[in-house]
Design a protein around this motif. Sequence first.
Motif, mmCIF file in Angstrom:
data_model
loop_
_atom_site.group_PDB
_atom_site.id
_atom_site.type_symbol
_atom_site.label_atom_id
_atom_site.label_comp_id
_atom_site.label_asym_id
_atom_site.label_seq_id
_atom_site.Cartn_x
_atom_site.Cartn_y
_atom_site.Cartn_z
ATOM 1 N N TYR A 145 -2.976 -18.172 4.043
ATOM 2 C CA TYR A 145 -3.228 -16.735 3.882
ATOM 3 C C TYR A 145 -4.548 -16.521 3.132
ATOM 4 C CZ TYR A 145 1.470 -14.773 4.842
ATOM 5 O OH TYR A 145 2.629 -14.336 5.407
ATOM 6 N N TYR A 146 -5.329 -15.565 3.603
ATOM 7 C CA TYR A 146 -6.507 -15.126 2.866
ATOM 8 C C TYR A 146 -6.436 -13.608 2.714
ATOM 9 C CZ TYR A 146 -8.470 -19.704 3.962
ATOM 10 O OH TYR A 146 -8.674 -21.059 4.081
ATOM 11 N N LEU A 147 -6.593 -13.130 1.510
ATOM 12 C CA LEU A 147 -6.588 -11.682 1.314
ATOM 13 C C LEU A 147 -7.897 -11.090 1.828
ATOM 14 C CD1 LEU A 147 -5.250 -9.139 0.107
ATOM 15 C CD2 LEU A 147 -6.443 -9.671 -2.034
ATOM 16 N N ILE A 148 -7.800 -10.177 2.782
ATOM 17 C CA ILE A 148 -9.000 -9.507 3.307
ATOM 18 C C ILE A 148 -9.223 -8.190 2.588
ATOM 19 C CG2 ILE A 148 -10.047 -8.449 5.346
ATOM 20 C CD1 ILE A 148 -8.521 -10.456 7.076
ATOM 21 N N SER A 149 -8.179 -7.384 2.472
ATOM 22 C CA SER A 149 -8.333 -6.126 1.733
ATOM 23 C C SER A 149 -6.986 -5.690 1.182
ATOM 24 C CB SER A 149 -8.926 -5.022 2.619
ATOM 25 O OG SER A 149 -7.964 -4.542 3.532
ATOM 26 N N ASN A 150 -7.040 -4.991 0.071
ATOM 27 C CA ASN A 150 -5.820 -4.503 -0.577
ATOM 28 C C ASN A 150 -6.122 -3.118 -1.133
ATOM 29 O OD1 ASN A 150 -3.290 -4.315 -1.687
ATOM 30 N ND2 ASN A 150 -3.809 -5.520 -3.502
ATOM 31 N N THR A 151 -5.450 -2.109 -0.590
ATOM 32 C CA THR A 151 -5.749 -0.735 -0.972
ATOM 33 C C THR A 151 -4.495 -0.040 -1.457
ATOM 34 O OG1 THR A 151 -7.461 -0.634 0.720
ATOM 35 C CG2 THR A 151 -6.670 1.472 -0.152
ATOM 36 N N THR A 152 -4.522 0.453 -2.675
ATOM 37 C CA THR A 152 -3.444 1.301 -3.188
ATOM 38 C C THR A 152 -4.016 2.697 -3.367
ATOM 39 O OG1 THR A 152 -2.464 -0.579 -4.345
ATOM 40 C CG2 THR A 152 -1.762 1.618 -5.037
ATOM 41 N N VAL B 288 2.432 -2.970 4.706
ATOM 42 C CA VAL B 288 2.352 -1.553 4.362
ATOM 43 C C VAL B 288 3.559 -1.181 3.510
ATOM 44 C CG1 VAL B 288 2.346 0.802 5.284
ATOM 45 C CG2 VAL B 288 1.133 -1.020 6.511
ATOM 46 N N SER B 289 3.286 -0.505 2.410
ATOM 47 C CA SER B 289 4.336 0.068 1.579
ATOM 48 C C SER B 289 4.014 1.553 1.499
ATOM 49 C CB SER B 289 4.310 -0.588 0.193
ATOM 50 O OG SER B 289 5.274 0.003 -0.643
ATOM 51 N N ALA B 290 4.779 2.382 2.232
ATOM 52 C CA ALA B 290 4.309 3.757 2.431
ATOM 53 C C ALA B 290 5.407 4.796 2.258
ATOM 54 C CB ALA B 290 3.701 3.899 3.821
ATOM 55 N N ARG B 291 4.940 5.954 1.842
ATOM 56 C CA ARG B 291 5.796 7.137 1.718
ATOM 57 C C ARG B 291 4.893 8.338 1.979
ATOM 58 N NH1 ARG B 291 10.572 8.494 -1.359
ATOM 59 N NH2 ARG B 291 10.543 10.615 -2.175
ATOM 60 N N ASN B 292 5.436 9.366 2.641
ATOM 61 C CA ASN B 292 4.602 10.542 2.861
ATOM 62 C C ASN B 292 5.137 11.733 2.068
ATOM 63 O OD1 ASN B 292 6.457 12.153 4.383
ATOM 64 N ND2 ASN B 292 5.964 11.012 6.239
ATOM 65 N N ASN B 293 4.350 12.811 2.065
ATOM 66 C CA ASN B 293 4.730 13.972 1.257
ATOM 67 C C ASN B 293 5.333 15.087 2.104
ATOM 68 O OD1 ASN B 293 2.481 14.877 2.569
ATOM 69 N ND2 ASN B 293 1.183 15.056 0.740
ATOM 70 N N ALA B 294 5.813 14.731 3.298
ATOM 71 C CA ALA B 294 6.481 15.722 4.147
ATOM 72 C C ALA B 294 7.974 15.697 3.859
ATOM 73 C CB ALA B 294 6.226 15.405 5.616
ATOM 74 N N SER B 295 8.640 16.769 4.211
ATOM 75 C CA SER B 295 10.093 16.774 4.109
ATOM 76 C C SER B 295 10.654 16.753 5.518
ATOM 77 C CB SER B 295 10.579 18.022 3.376
ATOM 78 O OG SER B 295 10.154 19.177 4.075
ATOM 79 N N GLY B 296 11.823 16.178 5.664
ATOM 80 C CA GLY B 296 12.369 16.178 7.018
ATOM 81 C C GLY B 296 13.407 15.136 7.276
ATOM 82 N N GLY C 41 2.602 15.083 7.301
ATOM 83 C CA GLY C 41 2.090 15.070 5.941
ATOM 84 C C GLY C 41 1.023 14.020 5.706
ATOM 85 N N GLN C 42 0.979 13.535 4.475
ATOM 86 C CA GLN C 42 -0.020 12.543 4.076
ATOM 87 C C GLN C 42 0.663 11.378 3.365
ATOM 88 O OE1 GLN C 42 -2.109 15.592 1.682
ATOM 89 N NE2 GLN C 42 -3.965 14.937 2.739
ATOM 90 N N PHE C 43 0.049 10.212 3.422
ATOM 91 C CA PHE C 43 0.500 9.110 2.576
ATOM 92 C C PHE C 43 0.325 9.539 1.120
ATOM 93 C CE2 PHE C 43 -1.189 6.533 6.266
ATOM 94 C CZ PHE C 43 0.043 6.079 6.706
ATOM 95 N N ILE C 44 1.329 9.254 0.313
ATOM 96 C CA ILE C 44 1.219 9.696 -1.085
ATOM 97 C C ILE C 44 0.527 8.641 -1.944
ATOM 98 C CG2 ILE C 44 3.324 11.082 -0.901
ATOM 99 C CD1 ILE C 44 4.639 8.962 -2.786
ATOM 100 N N THR C 45 0.127 9.066 -3.128
ATOM 101 C CA THR C 45 -0.440 8.148 -4.124
ATOM 102 C C THR C 45 0.526 6.984 -4.350
ATOM 103 O OG1 THR C 45 -1.581 9.950 -5.230
ATOM 104 C CG2 THR C 45 -1.189 7.957 -6.525
ATOM 105 N N GLY C 46 -0.006 5.790 -4.383
ATOM 106 C CA GLY C 46 0.828 4.601 -4.588
ATOM 107 C C GLY C 46 1.161 3.875 -3.300
ATOM 108 N N SER C 47 0.941 4.510 -2.162
ATOM 109 C CA SER C 47 1.135 3.802 -0.894
ATOM 110 C C SER C 47 0.120 2.656 -0.833
ATOM 111 C CB SER C 47 0.925 4.745 0.294
ATOM 112 O OG SER C 47 1.914 5.758 0.308
#
Lengths: 78, 175
Positions: B5-12, B36-44, B159-165
Motif C-alpha cells: 500500500y502507498y498513501l496517495i492522498s488523504n482528505t478530511t 470513504v467515511s462519509a455522512r451528508n447533511n440531508a434528511s431523509g 445535500g453535502q458531505f459534512i465536516t469530518g467526512s
Amino acid sequence: MAETPTRIEVDCSTGEQKVIPLTSAEIAELDQMRAQAEEEAAARQAAEEAKAALKASARAKLIAGQPLTEEEAATIVL
Amino acid sequence: MAATYYLISNTTLSSAQTTVTISSIPSTYTDLILRVSARNNASGSSNDNVYCKINNDGGSNYTVSHIYGYTGGSGANFQGGTGTTTSITIYETDTSTLANTFAQAEIYFWGYTTANSKQWINHAVAPSDRTGTGIISWYSGRWQSGAVISSLVLTPNAGQFITGSRFTLYGISNS
C-alpha cells in the motif's frame, strides 16, 4: 440568499486542496446527475420489490399446495 | 511478492462540500483503493448514496452486480446483470441516523492503467440508526473504458458531505 455550494479538488501530484464555488452550470449538471442516479436507484428498487412479491407469492402457494407460475418457481433456490 | 500500500492522498473535510474530486492520480501503481467515511447533511432515508464517477464520466458505462441486506429486510438480496449505470454507488449516512456516525466504504480498482475496461468491487456499511435501518452491501462491476483512471469524483445523492467526512486513496504495487 442561499450560500453557493462548493466542491473540493485534491490534486494528487501536488497535494494541494482547493475549495471552489460551484458555477451555475455545475449546479445544473449536479442536479441532472442526481436526478438520473435517483431514477436508476428507483428502477433497481422496483425490480427488487417485484422479485420480493414473486417470492412471497411462491411461498404462499407452496404452503397452500397450489401450482406455481414459471416466474414464481424461478425465485426458489433448491 | 506481497502487494504494498502507498498513501496517495488523504482528505478530511473541514467544511461541508458538495463534491470531492481526487485528480492527477499517478499512474505508477498496479491497482487503487479508495476508502470513504462519509455522512451528508440531508434528511431523509437514513442510508443515502454516494455516486463515484471515474474521470468524471457520467455516461452509462458502468456495469453493476449488487448484493445487499439491511435490518428489517427479507434477507440478502442479489441484483445481477442490472445493466449499466452512470456511476459507482456506495452508501453514506445522513441526519436521520445517529449523530456522528459515518458510513464506511472501500472501492478496489484493478489494473487502473491498463487498456482494458476496469474492474472494481466495493463494499460498504452504513451503521444502524435509531430505528435499525443499517445496511451492508457489495457491488462488483466494470467501467467500460480503456482510459487510464486519473480522477475520481464523489457526490452525495442529496445535500453535502459534512465536516469530518474522509476520503483516502491508496496505490497498490504488486512488484
